[in-house]
Design a protein around this motif. Structure first.
Motif, mmCIF file in Angstrom:
data_model
loop_
_atom_site.group_PDB
_atom_site.id
_atom_site.type_symbol
_atom_site.label_atom_id
_atom_site.label_comp_id
_atom_site.label_asym_id
_atom_site.label_seq_id
_atom_site.Cartn_x
_atom_site.Cartn_y
_atom_site.Cartn_z
ATOM 1 N N TYR A 14 48.297 34.668 43.630
ATOM 2 C CA TYR A 14 47.007 34.874 44.276
ATOM 3 C C TYR A 14 45.919 34.082 43.542
ATOM 4 O O TYR A 14 45.052 33.467 44.154
ATOM 5 N N SER A 15 46.016 34.094 42.239
ATOM 6 C CA SER A 15 45.068 33.336 41.433
ATOM 7 C C SER A 15 45.206 31.840 41.704
ATOM 8 O O SER A 15 44.216 31.107 41.795
ATOM 9 N N LYS A 18 43.587 30.914 44.868
ATOM 10 C CA LYS A 18 42.135 30.790 44.761
ATOM 11 C C LYS A 18 41.727 29.454 44.158
ATOM 12 O O LYS A 18 40.786 28.816 44.622
ATOM 13 N N THR A 19 42.405 29.052 43.086
ATOM 14 C CA THR A 19 41.960 27.856 42.374
ATOM 15 C C THR A 19 42.684 26.608 42.862
ATOM 16 O O THR A 19 42.113 25.529 42.867
ATOM 17 N N ARG A 77 43.053 32.619 27.927
ATOM 18 C CA ARG A 77 41.631 32.832 28.148
ATOM 19 C C ARG A 77 41.359 34.330 28.243
ATOM 20 O O ARG A 77 42.042 35.039 28.971
ATOM 21 N N ASN A 78 40.414 34.797 27.476
ATOM 22 C CA ASN A 78 40.086 36.227 27.384
ATOM 23 C C ASN A 78 41.260 37.084 26.912
ATOM 24 O O ASN A 78 41.283 38.289 27.126
ATOM 25 N N THR A 80 44.143 37.652 28.017
ATOM 26 C CA THR A 80 44.715 38.533 29.026
ATOM 27 C C THR A 80 46.183 38.845 28.732
ATOM 28 O O THR A 80 46.705 39.849 29.203
ATOM 29 N N LEU B 85 40.044 40.109 30.878
ATOM 30 C CA LEU B 85 39.849 39.992 32.325
ATOM 31 C C LEU B 85 40.200 38.589 32.816
ATOM 32 O O LEU B 85 40.037 37.615 32.085
ATOM 33 N N TYR B 86 40.660 38.503 34.054
ATOM 34 C CA TYR B 86 40.948 37.210 34.660
ATOM 35 C C TYR B 86 39.678 36.645 35.283
ATOM 36 O O TYR B 86 39.047 37.296 36.108
ATOM 37 N N GLU B 87 39.330 35.448 34.892
ATOM 38 C CA GLU B 87 38.025 34.900 35.249
ATOM 39 C C GLU B 87 37.862 34.609 36.740
ATOM 40 O O GLU B 87 36.764 34.710 37.264
ATOM 41 N N HIS B 88 38.943 34.217 37.381
ATOM 42 C CA HIS B 88 38.807 33.869 38.794
ATOM 43 C C HIS B 88 38.805 35.107 39.676
ATOM 44 O O HIS B 88 38.541 35.019 40.861
ATOM 45 N N TYR B 89 39.105 36.225 39.070
ATOM 46 C CA TYR B 89 39.166 37.465 39.830
ATOM 47 C C TYR B 89 37.838 38.204 39.776
ATOM 48 O O TYR B 89 37.107 38.123 38.791
ATOM 49 N N SER B 90 37.578 38.948 40.823
ATOM 50 C CA SER B 90 36.391 39.796 40.846
ATOM 51 C C SER B 90 36.691 41.061 40.041
ATOM 52 O O SER B 90 37.846 41.347 39.736
ATOM 53 N N GLU B 93 39.297 43.072 41.877
ATOM 54 C CA GLU B 93 40.673 42.566 41.789
ATOM 55 C C GLU B 93 41.261 42.794 40.403
ATOM 56 O O GLU B 93 42.422 43.178 40.266
#
Ligand code: ADP
Ligand code: MG
Lengths: 224, 234
Positions: A14-15, A18-19, A77-78, A80, B85-90, B93
């Motif tokens: 899904y990610s 989006k990108t 990143r972050n 996760t 958190l995943y950056e592309h996600y709201s 989500e």
């Protein structure tokens, strides 16, 4: 376990939807390979049919590496990755989820680029289409499962983009040799199907052994 | 709730935690203070099962940490320095994804409710990458508590928050506390520590230097004891 794996795979895909970064890179790369080969080998010439099996696997290997490299780096990143590790699931769920996502992306790339390749080289299949799909599936399966495992391993290193191919080629070479051979037989010399089947069996055995190994060993790789 | 005895963590031949002994009862809200590099984050990481202790015993809810990872992971909400958190996600989500990983029912409902609680309903469907540090921190807190864990591990949760966000965070912690949640909070903010915690543990050089109960939100006592342990007499 399957449920968590599916959640992770869905999250990744899904990610990506989006990108579109990774998939686009993979497909553009595949397209470029096909174009360059069509310059180098005249598609009208009959002898160039011999290079097609090679081209197919060049596409799979290199665009596969592009995708695999991102698979675990994207979780940095972050931090996760920590989020996944503290969630109540086994490390093997993470492996399975990542594998499913990478494998689906690989299939999409194959689905888009290989028809393009066959069209451009005006390649006629004489039966054996089912076998071609089979080789593509089990070859990609082995390559991506080992690749997912090694990507997890390499992600902790600073030079992971370089490390992954270095680790990946030696380990997957039996799969790649077998897959190229089997593809060649199926595409150009379908009468010798039995020897192609021997290659396919070899790849399958290799796939199963390594998939199970990766599945078990991933726990030791994913530690912080 | 938590029993730690003789906990030692070594990394690269360097002792980070040198024998921590700590018992924390159910429902306590404990602030962990200490200078940079004291080993506070490392302690939380060990509790969160992210890193393995070199030696020592850790029990959470009577379960030994090493052999009950799955059960223990379910009990904990962990908020580290980074947002996870995943950056592309709201926010929605992100929270639904993590809620589902923890196997909670009606994850979406819960996520919407939490986003509202941290005051970001308006941004429910915006990708997180456009958020400010404080907004990210608020969603990160929501992420940590989505499965209503009985144990909260917070690593400097107040950093980068404005006054409004600080009071939102404190309210979240206090309302979790009212439900019987145990909280371990690393912080450098003495005022918040004095306000919402009922016990203070000072860690210095990988050891517990002081451990005392708070009465009457005595901010002075906290800074006094901290200075005595950390900066004061050597
Ligand atoms: N993985 C690691 N390898 C080596 N040293 C580490 C590692 N993680 C932390 N340290 C060291 O341990 C000490 C304590 O770190 P930390 O727990 O993050 O301190 P803090 O109390 O500020 O949160 C620091 O000196 C840090 O450099
Ligand atoms: Mg810290």
């Amino acid at each position: 376990m399957i449920r968590s794996a599916l959640l992770i795979a869905k999250k990744d895909l899904y990610s990506e939807l989006k990108t579109k970064q990774v998939l686009a890179t993979m497909i553009i790369f595949a397209g470029l390979v096909i174009l360059v080969f069509s310059f180098a080998f005249d598609p009208a010439n009959n002898t160039t049919k011999a290079v097609i099996p090679g081209v197919i696997w060049v596409i799979i290997v290199f665009s596969g590496i592009l995708g695999l490299n991102r698979s675990f780096i994207s979780e940095q990143r972050n931090d996760t990755m920590q989020g996944l590790m503290i969630a109540p699931m086994d490390a093997s769920s993470i492996f399975l989820g990542k594998f499913l996502a990478n494998f689906s992306m690989m299939l999409v790339v194959e689905l888009v680029s290989l028809p393009f390749l066959f069209l451009l080289f005006d390649f006629q299949m004489y039966g054996g289409f089912g076998y071609l799909i089979l080789v593509l599936m089990i070859g990609s399966f082995g390559f991506i499962s080992i690749g997912t495992f090694l990507a997890a391993l390499a992600a902790n290193s600073k030079s992971s983009e370089m490390l992954l191919p270095l680790l990946l080629f030696p380990v997957t070479s039996p799969i790649l040799i077998g897959a190229v051979q089997a593809t060649k037989i199926i595409l150009t010399n379908i009468e010798k199907l039995s020897s192609a089947m021997a290659w396919i069996q070899l790849i399958s055995a290799y796939d199963v052994i390594f998939f199970v190994l990766c599945f078990i060993l991933i726990e030791n790789v994913l530690e912080v | 709730m938590i029993e730690i005895s003789k906990l030692i963590k070594k990394a690269d031949n360097k002792l980070i935690l040198r024998g921590i002994d700590l018992k924390i009862g159910k429902g306590e809200t404990v602030a962990i203070l200490g200078p940079n590099g004291a080993g506070k984050s490392t302690l939380l990481k060990v509790l969160a099962t992210l890193i393995k202790p070199t030696s020592g015993l850790v029990k959470i809810n009577g379960l030994e940490l090493r052999n009950n990872q799955m059960k223990i992971k379910k009990l904990q909400g962990y908020l580290p320095h980074s947002s996870l958190l995943y950056e592309h996600y709201s926010p929605l989500e992100n929270l639904v994804f993590f809620g589902n990983l923890y196997g909670i029912k009606n994850a979406e409902e819960k996520a919407v409710e939490l986003v509202k609680e941290v005051g970001l309903s308006f941004f429910l469907n915006e990708p997180v990458k456009n958020f400010s540090r404080g907004m990210i921190q608020r969603i990160a807190i929501a992420r940590a508590i989505i499965h209503e864990p009985p144990l909260l591990l917070l690593d400097e949760p107040h950093t980068g928050l404005d006054q409004g966000a600080i009071s939102i965070l404190n309210n979240v912690i206090l309302s979790m506390k009212a439900k019987g949640t145990t909280t371990l909070m690393v912080t450098h903010d003495f005022k918040q520590a004095a306000d919402i915690c009922d016990r203070i543990v000072i860690i210095k050089n990988g050891k517990v230097a002081d451990d005392f109960r708070m009465e009457e939100k005595a901010l002075d006592t906290v800074s006094e004891k901290y200075q005595l342990q950390v900066e004061g007499v050597s």
